[in-house]
Enzyme design. Structure first.
Site, PDB file in Angstrom:
ATOM      1  N   GLY A 105       5.797 -12.074   3.559  1.00  0.00           N
ATOM      2  CA  GLY A 105       6.263 -10.537   3.874  1.00  0.00           C
ATOM      3  C   GLY A 105       6.032  -9.481   2.968  1.00  0.00           C
ATOM      4  O   GLY A 105       5.445  -9.914   1.962  1.00  0.00           O
ATOM      5  N   LYS A 106       6.630  -8.297   3.318  1.00  0.00           N
ATOM      6  CA  LYS A 106       6.193  -7.083   2.223  1.00  0.00           C
ATOM      7  C   LYS A 106       7.085  -6.068   2.600  1.00  0.00           C
ATOM      8  O   LYS A 106       7.385  -5.829   3.805  1.00  0.00           O
ATOM      9  CB  LYS A 106       4.731  -6.831   2.123  1.00  0.00           C
ATOM     10  CG  LYS A 106       4.410  -6.156   0.640  1.00  0.00           C
ATOM     11  CD  LYS A 106       4.139  -7.170  -0.188  1.00  0.00           C
ATOM     12  CE  LYS A 106       3.569  -6.774  -1.301  1.00  0.00           C
ATOM     13  NZ  LYS A 106       3.058  -7.819  -2.379  1.00  0.00           N
ATOM     14  N   GLY A 107       7.623  -5.178   1.667  1.00  0.00           N
ATOM     15  CA  GLY A 107       8.268  -4.076   1.695  1.00  0.00           C
ATOM     16  C   GLY A 107       7.656  -2.875   0.804  1.00  0.00           C
ATOM     17  O   GLY A 107       7.167  -3.129   0.197  1.00  0.00           O
TER      18      GLY A 107
END
Ligand code: NAD
Length: 418
Positions: A105-107
């Site tokens: 994931g990444k934000g």
């Protein structure tokens, strides 16, 4: 930086390059080129002067076949939906290549943190944590630091989550301060895997790291720790850059003193041991043995790649080469240690932090570093075996062959639902 290449398209072309060497169905590969879901949210935050400002933020959950989504949160004015999607995909294959039980994931938040006070950044971070709360969790999605975020932001996110959930769950986020449940060795872990994989690459190529000269682009967490550890391994750091420009001394300089200068003045340029000032591009094309790109994506495009003089590039940054640069460097015989392995130390020690949080039992720095060394060296060995087995000329393609096969196996074993 070129800024022309879409990092999400780079990720997809890297997957395509490896797909031909894999024994998995076409539909499976196509699925592994797209995120499962992307949250886009608008944060409304009160500034110190009483006005309000809106910030766009993202969280991409790319693939959860091998475990909970895992990946950092970036604060940068250039954050975009496609950048976050690409970074989340790279996390999937990074976790798979080192064999830790996570998806990716990444934000990110579209913000230049230099323009805001600490109190404003805290409100922005807590607003984002509140939006993220239904999606994150110790077995769901575990964020971590990335560019312009660090222990402080991770502590705020942990506190917001624990307050809203009325619980104690430090493993919901990694990269925290030690006193808030962080792990020994986390801060330097990304630089450590960059240094270890550089050492292994030199060994593999029959070159001597202790006689090597090194240039580092980006002197933040990843870059400066790589420089410090490479120097401990005997290499000579001759050049480094940050967003202020580059410094150079053909006889080498002390990377710790250079960092102290940057901490004091906010920039590398002006450091007294430097004999020449360079541009950040010149740092990447110096006549050195090893180049470490440790800033942002697309630092080296096809044209710049023609001018690279180093024998080895170890990608501390995520996605620092455009696909064209990658092709040029492969044709020219430059050995590129791919980002998904070179910088995997960060997520590997994040994994150790999560394990320690869940066990409420904490390890010594020595144990962390030894376990990290074992995982990174094993992963490098698997990469070299794959290069030989498939007769590949690119270590990146080999890394994707290993990683995609592992993710595809997990997907096919689990079957499809609904
Ligand atoms: P950071 O914010 O600590 O440092 C970034 C550095 O890059 C700063 O010194 C900045 O001045 C410099 N920089 C920015 N633009 C530049 C340019 N055009 N030329 C030269 N220098 C420039 O960030 P970080 O955490 O070290 O992350 C750097 C890279 O490493 C990113 O690609 C990130 O995704 C990757 N990475 C970081 C970690 C981690 O644990 N921190 C883990 C894996 C990958």
């Amino acid at each position: 930086m070129t800024g022309e290449t879409n990092p999400f398209e780079s990720l997809q072309s890297q997957i395509d390059d490896a797909a031909g060497h894999l024994d998995v169905g076409e539909g499976v590969i196509e699925r592994l080129k797209h995120p499962e879901r992307v949250l886009e949210t608008t944060l409304t935050v009160e500034l110190d002067d009483g006005s309000t400002e809106l910030f766009t933020a993202f969280r991409s959950q790319f693939n959860g076949d091998r475990g909970p989504y895992k990946g950092g949160i970036r604060y940068h004015p250039d954050v975009s939906r496609d950048e976050v999607k690409a970074l989340s995909g790279w996390m999937v294959y990074k976790c798979a290549v080192v064999g830790i039980p996570y998806g990716g994931g990444k934000g990110g938040i579209v913000i230049d943190p230099d323009d805001y006070s600490a109190a404003e950044l805290e409100r922005v971070t807590r607003a984002f944590a509140t939006e993220l709360r239904p999606f994150i969790g110790v077995d769901k999605d575990i964020p971590a630091p990335d560019v312009n975020t660090g222990q402080r932001e991770m502590n705020w996110i942990k506190d917001t989550y624990e307050t809203l959930e009325n619980t104690t769950e430090p493993g919901v986020i990694t990269g925290k301060n030690i006193s808030s449940g962080g792990s020994e060795g986390r801060v330097e872990a990304t630089g450590r895997s960059t240094a270890i994989t550089s050492r292994e690459a030199f060994d593999y190529l029959g070159m001597d790291l202790s006689e090597a000269t090194v240039a580092v682009q980006g002197y933040g967490n990843a870059g400066w720790n790589a420089a410090k550890l490479l120097e401990e391994m005997g290499a000579t750091i001759v050049a480094a850059s940050d967003s202020s420009g580059g410094i150079y001394n053909p006889d080498g300089f002390d990377p710790i003193a250079a960092k102290a200068y940057k901490n004091e003045t906010g920039q590398l340029v002006g450091y007294e041991e430097s004999t020449e000032r360079l541009t950040t591009e010149e740092v990447l094309t110096l006549d050195v043995d090893l180049v470490i790109p440790a800033a942002l994506e697309n630092a080296i495009d096809g044209e710049l790649a023609e001018a690279v003089e180093a024998d080895v590039i170890a990608e501390a940054a995520n996605g620092p080469l455009t696909p064209r640069a990658d092709d040029v460097l492969t044709e020219r015989g430059v050995f590129v240690v791919p980002d998904i392995l070179a910088n995997a130390g960060g997520v590997t020690v994040s994994y150790f932090e999560w394990v320690q949080n869940r066990q409420r039992f904490y390890w010594s720095e020595q144990r962390v570093n030894e376990e990290l060394e074992a995982i990174i060296v094993d992963a490098f060995d698997a990469l070299v075996e794959t290069i030989d087995e498939h007769d590949l000329d690119s270590a990146r393609t080999a890394a994707y062959v290993v990683a995609l096969q592992r993710v595809a196996d997990a997907y096919e074993e689990a079957g499809s639902f609904p």
